[in-house]
Design an enzyme around this catalytic site. Structure first.
Site, PDB file in Angstrom:
ATOM      1  N   LYS A 271     -36.045  21.607  83.777  1.00 45.93           N
ATOM      2  CA  LYS A 271     -35.314  22.743  84.409  1.00 45.93           C
ATOM      3  C   LYS A 271     -36.131  23.815  84.380  1.00 45.93           C
ATOM      4  O   LYS A 271     -36.404  24.562  85.373  1.00 45.93           O
ATOM      5  CB  LYS A 271     -34.288  23.047  83.010  1.00 45.93           C
ATOM      6  CG  LYS A 271     -33.187  22.155  83.229  1.00 45.93           C
ATOM      7  CD  LYS A 271     -32.168  22.763  82.365  1.00 45.93           C
ATOM      8  CE  LYS A 271     -32.288  22.749  80.936  1.00 45.93           C
ATOM      9  NZ  LYS A 271     -32.338  21.459  79.825  1.00 45.93           N
TER      10      LYS A 271
ATOM     11  N   ARG B 249     -23.731  26.410  78.082  1.00 42.76           N
ATOM     12  CA  ARG B 249     -24.136  25.248  77.262  1.00 42.76           C
ATOM     13  C   ARG B 249     -22.868  24.586  76.518  1.00 42.76           C
ATOM     14  O   ARG B 249     -22.970  23.516  76.140  1.00 42.76           O
ATOM     15  CB  ARG B 249     -25.103  25.279  76.225  1.00 42.76           C
ATOM     16  CG  ARG B 249     -26.524  25.353  76.585  1.00 42.76           C
ATOM     17  CD  ARG B 249     -27.202  25.728  75.336  1.00 42.76           C
ATOM     18  NE  ARG B 249     -28.416  24.703  75.159  1.00 42.76           N
ATOM     19  CZ  ARG B 249     -29.821  24.869  75.610  1.00 42.76           C
ATOM     20  NH1 ARG B 249     -29.901  25.741  76.207  1.00 42.76           N
ATOM     21  NH2 ARG B 249     -30.464  23.945  75.302  1.00 42.76           N
TER      22      ARG B 249
ATOM     23  N   ARG C 202     -44.907  18.060  76.003  1.00 41.52           N
ATOM     24  CA  ARG C 202     -44.619  19.315  76.985  1.00 41.52           C
ATOM     25  C   ARG C 202     -45.410  20.774  76.008  1.00 41.52           C
ATOM     26  O   ARG C 202     -45.530  20.610  74.768  1.00 41.52           O
ATOM     27  CB  ARG C 202     -43.018  20.031  76.801  1.00 41.52           C
ATOM     28  CG  ARG C 202     -42.825  21.584  77.019  1.00 41.52           C
ATOM     29  CD  ARG C 202     -41.461  21.471  77.451  1.00 41.52           C
ATOM     30  NE  ARG C 202     -40.405  21.373  76.433  1.00 41.52           N
ATOM     31  CZ  ARG C 202     -38.965  21.521  76.679  1.00 41.52           C
ATOM     32  NH1 ARG C 202     -38.587  21.725  77.998  1.00 41.52           N
ATOM     33  NH2 ARG C 202     -38.288  21.027  75.666  1.00 41.52           N
TER      34      ARG C 202
ATOM     35  N   ARG D  66     -43.603  24.155  71.504  1.00 39.61           N
ATOM     36  CA  ARG D  66     -42.559  24.643  70.685  1.00 39.61           C
ATOM     37  C   ARG D  66     -42.336  23.990  69.391  1.00 39.61           C
ATOM     38  O   ARG D  66     -42.358  22.805  69.426  1.00 39.61           O
ATOM     39  CB  ARG D  66     -41.421  24.445  71.826  1.00 39.61           C
ATOM     40  CG  ARG D  66     -41.326  25.357  72.978  1.00 39.61           C
ATOM     41  CD  ARG D  66     -40.323  25.143  74.012  1.00 39.61           C
ATOM     42  NE  ARG D  66     -38.854  24.922  73.299  1.00 39.61           N
ATOM     43  CZ  ARG D  66     -37.839  24.474  73.998  1.00 39.61           C
ATOM     44  NH1 ARG D  66     -38.008  24.636  75.402  1.00 39.61           N
ATOM     45  NH2 ARG D  66     -36.888  23.939  73.423  1.00 39.61           N
TER      46      ARG D  66
ATOM     47  N   ARG E 182     -30.715  18.162  69.564  1.00 37.79           N
ATOM     48  CA  ARG E 182     -30.695  18.846  71.034  1.00 37.79           C
ATOM     49  C   ARG E 182     -29.985  17.820  71.853  1.00 37.79           C
ATOM     50  O   ARG E 182     -29.265  18.231  72.535  1.00 37.79           O
ATOM     51  CB  ARG E 182     -31.731  19.445  71.330  1.00 37.79           C
ATOM     52  CG  ARG E 182     -32.191  20.904  70.670  1.00 37.79           C
ATOM     53  CD  ARG E 182     -33.566  20.988  70.538  1.00 37.79           C
ATOM     54  NE  ARG E 182     -34.376  21.112  71.693  1.00 37.79           N
ATOM     55  CZ  ARG E 182     -35.499  20.796  71.721  1.00 37.79           C
ATOM     56  NH1 ARG E 182     -36.103  20.240  70.938  1.00 37.79           N
ATOM     57  NH2 ARG E 182     -36.226  21.196  73.103  1.00 37.79           N
TER      58      ARG E 182
END
Ligand code: ADP
Ligand code: ZN
Length: 222
Positions: free
Chosen positions: A13, A88, A127, A160, A172
């Site tokens: 995203k 969300r 990531r 993160r 998540r």
């Protein structure tokens, strides 16, 4: 122009939104990025939100919804917005509808990114993000030109906190399946969803998806 980008964590995203913003000259409104900025600056909002985010849980609507409304009213949002990370839940989607109605706006397109589950977990672990300009990289498939350094602004890349914890990753994804997937249904019923596949093993990467979306948007504008 008002776009919403959806898809599970790690589908790309942030990367797709980044390309769309550059190409279309619109603003990326990422609730996750706003929260992280506030956490870093230790604002009241940040301290409150961090209690949830570090666990991989959703931040309550009382905090999130007014924050989005404020960002929608900012000067930067005038040229257009891509919402990343909001709504969300179906409740947030309804609150967004209300917000837009009051502002005489509507959603032009909901982009839904789809990737295989085994790829997205791997992508979350690999990531890396720029804490300064928010650009996203990946140590396997989207390496920065200089290892550990942001291509765009030269800042040292970080991982993160919620990507370091297996528990937070699983939480998540579970919230995505139970609470966010129904939002997609909500928008499908309105007929505004554009599905885009991003599958590394098929060499279908974020840039291809972004290009296709831009083509589709030209049709929307006509
Ligand atoms: P991810 O999609 O990988 O979880 P984000 O950057 O979109 O990452 O969001 C990070 C965290 O911020 C989420 O796990 C959640 O705790 C919080 N958050 C972001 N957007 C929302 C939202 N719309 N409602 C509630 N919490 C949110
Ligand atoms: Zn940067």
């Amino acid at each position: 122009m008002l776009l919403v980008i959806m898809g599970a964590q790690g589908t790309g995203k942030g990367t797709v939104s980044g390309i769309l913003c550059d190409e279309l000259g619109i603003m990326q409104l990422s609730t996750g990025d706003i929260f992280r900025k506030n956490i870093k600056e230790k604002t009241r909002l940040g301290i409150e939100a961090d209690k949830y985010i570090s666990q991989g849980q959703l931040v309550p609507d009382e905090i999130t919804v007014p924050m989005v409304a404020e960002a929608l009213d900012s000067d930067e949002a005038k040229a257009g917005v891509i919402l990343d990370g909001f709504p969300r839940t179906t409740e947030q989607a309804k609150q967004l509808d209300e917000m837009l109605k009051q502002r005489n706006k509507e959603i032009d397109m909901v982009i839904n990114l789809i990737s295989p589950r085994e790829e997205i977990i791997d992508r979350m672990i690999t990531r890396r993000v720029c804490p300064n300009c928010k650009a996203t990289f990946n140590i396997k498939i989207n390496k920065p030109k200089v290892e550990g350094i942001c291509d765009k602004c030269g800042t040292k890349l970080t991982q993160r906190e919620d990507d370091k914890s297996e528990e937070a990753i699983n939480n998540r994804l579970e919230i995505y399946d139970t609470q966010t997937a129904p939002v997609l249904k909500y928008y499908e019923e309105k007929g505004i969803v554009q599905n885009e596949e991003i599958t590394i093993s098929k060499n279908r990467l974020a840039d291809k998806a972004a290009k296709h979306i831009i083509e589709m948007l030209k049709d929307v504008e006509k």
